[in-house]
Structures are given as C-alpha cells and as structure tokens.
Design a protein around this motif. Structure first.
Motif, PDB file in Angstrom:
ATOM      1  N   LEU A  48       5.925  -0.534   6.238  1.00 53.71           N
ATOM      2  CA  LEU A  48       6.673   0.458   5.300  1.00 53.71           C
ATOM      3  C   LEU A  48       5.664   1.104   4.097  1.00 53.71           C
ATOM      4  O   LEU A  48       4.977   0.013   3.784  1.00 53.71           O
ATOM      5  N   ILE A  49       5.531   2.296   4.470  1.00 54.99           N
ATOM      6  CA  ILE A  49       4.682   3.324   3.522  1.00 54.99           C
ATOM      7  C   ILE A  49       5.650   3.697   2.707  1.00 54.99           C
ATOM      8  O   ILE A  49       6.434   4.924   3.268  1.00 54.99           O
ATOM      9  N   HIS A  50       4.611   2.908   1.025  1.00 56.72           N
ATOM     10  CA  HIS A  50       6.248   3.797   0.409  1.00 56.72           C
ATOM     11  C   HIS A  50       5.238   5.224   0.120  1.00 56.72           C
ATOM     12  O   HIS A  50       3.920   5.111  -0.457  1.00 56.72           O
ATOM     13  N   ILE A  51       6.340   6.496   0.048  1.00 58.54           N
ATOM     14  CA  ILE A  51       5.208   6.811  -0.838  1.00 58.54           C
ATOM     15  C   ILE A  51       6.677   8.423  -2.146  1.00 58.54           C
ATOM     16  O   ILE A  51       7.302   8.323  -2.046  1.00 58.54           O
ATOM     17  N   GLY A  52       5.339   7.985  -3.004  1.00 58.53           N
ATOM     18  CA  GLY A  52       6.213   9.144  -4.078  1.00 58.53           C
ATOM     19  C   GLY A  52       5.143   9.830  -5.103  1.00 58.53           C
ATOM     20  O   GLY A  52       4.351   9.508  -4.699  1.00 58.53           O
ATOM     21  N   THR A  53       5.510   9.689  -6.388  1.00 61.28           N
ATOM     22  CA  THR A  53       4.564  10.945  -7.596  1.00 61.28           C
ATOM     23  C   THR A  53       3.919   9.251  -8.457  1.00 61.28           C
ATOM     24  O   THR A  53       4.695   8.816  -8.675  1.00 61.28           O
ATOM     25  N   GLU A  54       2.916   9.469  -8.066  1.00 59.51           N
ATOM     26  CA  GLU A  54       2.149   8.889  -9.170  1.00 59.51           C
ATOM     27  C   GLU A  54       2.416   8.583 -10.663  1.00 59.51           C
ATOM     28  O   GLU A  54       2.228   9.614 -11.096  1.00 59.51           O
ATOM     29  N   THR A  55       2.484   7.510 -11.107  1.00 59.49           N
ATOM     30  CA  THR A  55       3.286   7.227 -12.620  1.00 59.49           C
ATOM     31  C   THR A  55       1.453   6.738 -13.862  1.00 59.49           C
ATOM     32  O   THR A  55       2.041   6.710 -14.885  1.00 59.49           O
ATOM     33  N   ASN A  56       0.927   6.032 -12.508  1.00 55.39           N
ATOM     34  CA  ASN A  56      -0.373   5.294 -13.426  1.00 55.39           C
ATOM     35  C   ASN A  56      -1.187   4.886 -12.641  1.00 55.39           C
ATOM     36  O   ASN A  56      -0.981   4.400 -11.659  1.00 55.39           O
ATOM     37  N   THR A  57      -1.905   5.270 -12.773  1.00 56.05           N
ATOM     38  CA  THR A  57      -4.054   4.973 -12.238  1.00 56.05           C
ATOM     39  C   THR A  57      -3.980   3.725 -12.293  1.00 56.05           C
ATOM     40  O   THR A  57      -4.268   2.984 -13.233  1.00 56.05           O
ATOM     41  N   PRO A  58      -4.169   2.917 -11.105  1.00 54.90           N
ATOM     42  CA  PRO A  58      -4.073   1.414 -11.372  1.00 54.90           C
ATOM     43  C   PRO A  58      -4.968   0.432 -11.723  1.00 54.90           C
ATOM     44  O   PRO A  58      -6.310   1.848 -10.633  1.00 54.90           O
ATOM     45  N   PRO A  59      -5.933  -0.001 -11.932  1.00 55.21           N
ATOM     46  CA  PRO A  59      -7.739  -0.523 -11.744  1.00 55.21           C
ATOM     47  C   PRO A  59      -8.190  -0.755 -10.864  1.00 55.21           C
ATOM     48  O   PRO A  59      -7.415  -0.655  -9.973  1.00 55.21           O
ATOM     49  N   GLU A  60      -9.625  -0.669 -10.855  1.00 58.27           N
ATOM     50  CA  GLU A  60      -9.933  -0.582  -9.660  1.00 58.27           C
ATOM     51  C   GLU A  60      -9.896  -2.104  -9.189  1.00 58.27           C
ATOM     52  O   GLU A  60      -9.417  -2.935 -10.686  1.00 58.27           O
ATOM     53  N   ARG A  61     -10.332  -2.528  -8.584  1.00 60.61           N
ATOM     54  CA  ARG A  61      -9.594  -3.704  -7.567  1.00 60.61           C
ATOM     55  C   ARG A  61     -11.410  -4.512  -6.987  1.00 60.61           C
ATOM     56  O   ARG A  61     -11.732  -3.512  -6.734  1.00 60.61           O
ATOM     57  N   PRO A  62     -11.573  -5.563  -6.940  1.00 63.55           N
ATOM     58  CA  PRO A  62     -12.711  -6.180  -6.457  1.00 63.55           C
ATOM     59  C   PRO A  62     -12.463  -5.779  -4.942  1.00 63.55           C
ATOM     60  O   PRO A  62     -11.752  -5.787  -4.432  1.00 63.55           O
ATOM     61  N   ARG A  63     -13.859  -5.516  -4.421  1.00 62.81           N
ATOM     62  CA  ARG A  63     -13.508  -4.990  -3.128  1.00 62.81           C
ATOM     63  C   ARG A  63     -14.813  -5.902  -2.157  1.00 62.81           C
ATOM     64  O   ARG A  63     -15.862  -6.629  -2.577  1.00 62.81           O
ATOM     65  N   PRO A  64     -14.843  -6.021  -0.836  1.00 62.45           N
ATOM     66  CA  PRO A  64     -15.262  -7.278  -0.082  1.00 62.45           C
ATOM     67  C   PRO A  64     -16.868  -7.137  -0.134  1.00 62.45           C
ATOM     68  O   PRO A  64     -16.852  -5.945  -0.321  1.00 62.45           O
ATOM     69  N   ASP A  65     -17.697  -7.809  -0.197  1.00 60.99           N
ATOM     70  CA  ASP A  65     -18.944  -7.939  -0.050  1.00 60.99           C
ATOM     71  C   ASP A  65     -19.782  -7.417   1.294  1.00 60.99           C
ATOM     72  O   ASP A  65     -19.693  -8.672   2.638  1.00 60.99           O
ATOM     73  N   VAL A  66     -19.636  -6.002   1.783  1.00 64.83           N
ATOM     74  CA  VAL A  66     -19.254  -5.991   3.128  1.00 64.83           C
ATOM     75  C   VAL A  66     -21.241  -6.638   3.896  1.00 64.83           C
ATOM     76  O   VAL A  66     -21.451  -7.202   4.724  1.00 64.83           O
ATOM     77  N   LYS A  67     -22.737  -6.838   2.971  1.00 66.37           N
ATOM     78  CA  LYS A  67     -23.182  -7.830   3.794  1.00 66.37           C
ATOM     79  C   LYS A  67     -22.939  -9.041   4.058  1.00 66.37           C
ATOM     80  O   LYS A  67     -23.384  -9.556   4.990  1.00 66.37           O
ATOM     81  N   ALA A  68     -22.464  -9.460   2.981  1.00 63.67           N
ATOM     82  CA  ALA A  68     -21.469 -10.991   3.907  1.00 63.67           C
ATOM     83  C   ALA A  68     -20.486 -10.910   4.938  1.00 63.67           C
ATOM     84  O   ALA A  68     -20.832 -12.057   5.980  1.00 63.67           O
ATOM     85  N   LYS A  69     -20.242  -9.585   5.079  1.00 67.68           N
ATOM     86  CA  LYS A  69     -18.994 -10.116   6.391  1.00 67.68           C
ATOM     87  C   LYS A  69     -19.588  -9.426   7.456  1.00 67.68           C
ATOM     88  O   LYS A  69     -19.044  -9.171   8.186  1.00 67.68           O
ATOM     89  N   THR A  70     -20.599  -8.838   6.825  1.00 70.18           N
ATOM     90  CA  THR A  70     -21.430  -7.815   8.199  1.00 70.18           C
ATOM     91  C   THR A  70     -22.857  -9.060   8.664  1.00 70.18           C
ATOM     92  O   THR A  70     -23.824  -9.898   8.054  1.00 70.18           O
TER      93      THR A  70
END
Length: 190
Positions: free
Chosen positions: A165-187
């Motif tokens: 379910l892809i919810h679409i609307g007007t953004e009310t605030n920009t969320p903080p960045e979240r931790p991203r995968p360690d690509v080196k550890a996943k490759t």
C-alpha cells in the motif's frame, strides 16, 4: 564511458520514505496519479506478463477501509493494539495505491519472478511519488494479508494478494536520516 544522470543518482542516494502518519492533504489528483502509475508500470517484467494491477484508495474509501479493517481485526481476535494498528493506516491516510500482485499462469515465467515484479512496481511508484515532490510510504500490515478483508474491500480474487500500500500525500515534516546498511558487510565479491 557511460553517460550518468547525476540528478537521478543523487535522488536515489538520498531518497527517504516519509512516514504515512505524517502525510497530509492535498494528495495528487487523478491526472497526477495516472502519471505516477505510468512510471511505476515501467518496471522489470520478465515475459511482459504485467502480473500486477492498481487499486486507488481516496476520500470516503479510506474511512470504509478503516472500519472494515477494525471489524476484520475484531472478528479474528486481534488485541486492542493490533486492531488499532490495522485501522490506523486508513484512518490517517489521504491517498493510497494498493499494488495488487495478480500472477499469470506461465510455463516460462516462475511465480517468484512475478512476485518480484510486483515488488518492483511498489518501489517504482514510491520513488516516482518522492521524485515528484510528494511524501510517500510503502506499507502493508497484517490486515492486508487477511483474505476476507482484501477480497471484501478491495475486490481481490483468490489468486491475488497485496504487494504493498503506497501512501501518497503532502509531506508535513522531513524525517531524520536513519542508519543505513553497511554495504561492505553485506557484499561478497567473487
């Protein structure tokens, strides 16, 4: 040397879903949604089977789905928190597109590849909405896998299921960045 599209690469490097509960009106109008759906349909699709379809949910339909989600959850014995969660994405929703996996019987194309294609449509729609300036989020939730709910409210046939379910609307605030995968550890390099 390949020609790069720097703007597209920068978008993909920094894209971030927006929590559905933070989206507000206005949402895209029909013509804008049709443009987003057209982009989403340009997805990998082995055998050109188009093993997916769209159900656009807006306005009063959100309230009907919220009520149906609650009724289904209560009937199935969900606890209070699970019932509230089942209902909330429709209570809080402005506009959503249900991407329906609708597999096609094929001797050549495995069913799993059709599932992947439906997932690719979800991501393409999410990214198209974000690139167009909308806030967007890809959700599902336990209720979206309940046969009585999806067949009774969205008209799915027994062989279909919700990919997202892809919810679409007007953004009310920009969320903080979240931790991203360690690509080196996943490759693994061979």
């Amino acid at each position: 040397m390949p020609r790069t599209n720097a703007a597209a690469l920068e978008f993909l490097k920094t894209r971030r879903s927006r929590p559905a509960k933070t989206l507000a009106a206005p949402a895209p109008v029909r013509e804008e949604l049709e443009a987003l759906l057209t982009i989403a349909a340009r997805t990998p699709d082995h055998g050109k089977l188009e093993p997916w379809r769209f159900v656009v949910i807006q306005g009063e339909s959100m309230e009907k789905l919220a009520n149906a989600a609650q009724a289904t959850a209560e009937k199935l014995g969900y606890d209070t928190e699970q019932t509230a969660k089942a209902r909330s994405q429709f209570d809080q929703g402005i506009c959503a597109v249900a991407v329906i996996e609708s597999p096609v019987i094929s001797e050549k194309i495995p069913a799993i590849e059709q599932t992947y294609s439906a997932g690719a449509v979800c991501l393409a729609l999410l990214n198209a909405a974000l690139a167009s300036g909308w806030g967007a989020n890809w959700l599902s939730g336990a209720i979206s896998h309940e046969r009585g709910f999806v067949e009774g409210t969205l008209g799915l046939t027994p062989h279909e299921r919700i990919a997202g379910l892809i919810h679409i609307g007007t953004e009310t605030n920009t969320p903080p960045e979240r931790p991203r995968p360690d690509v080196k550890a996943k490759t693994t390099w061979l």
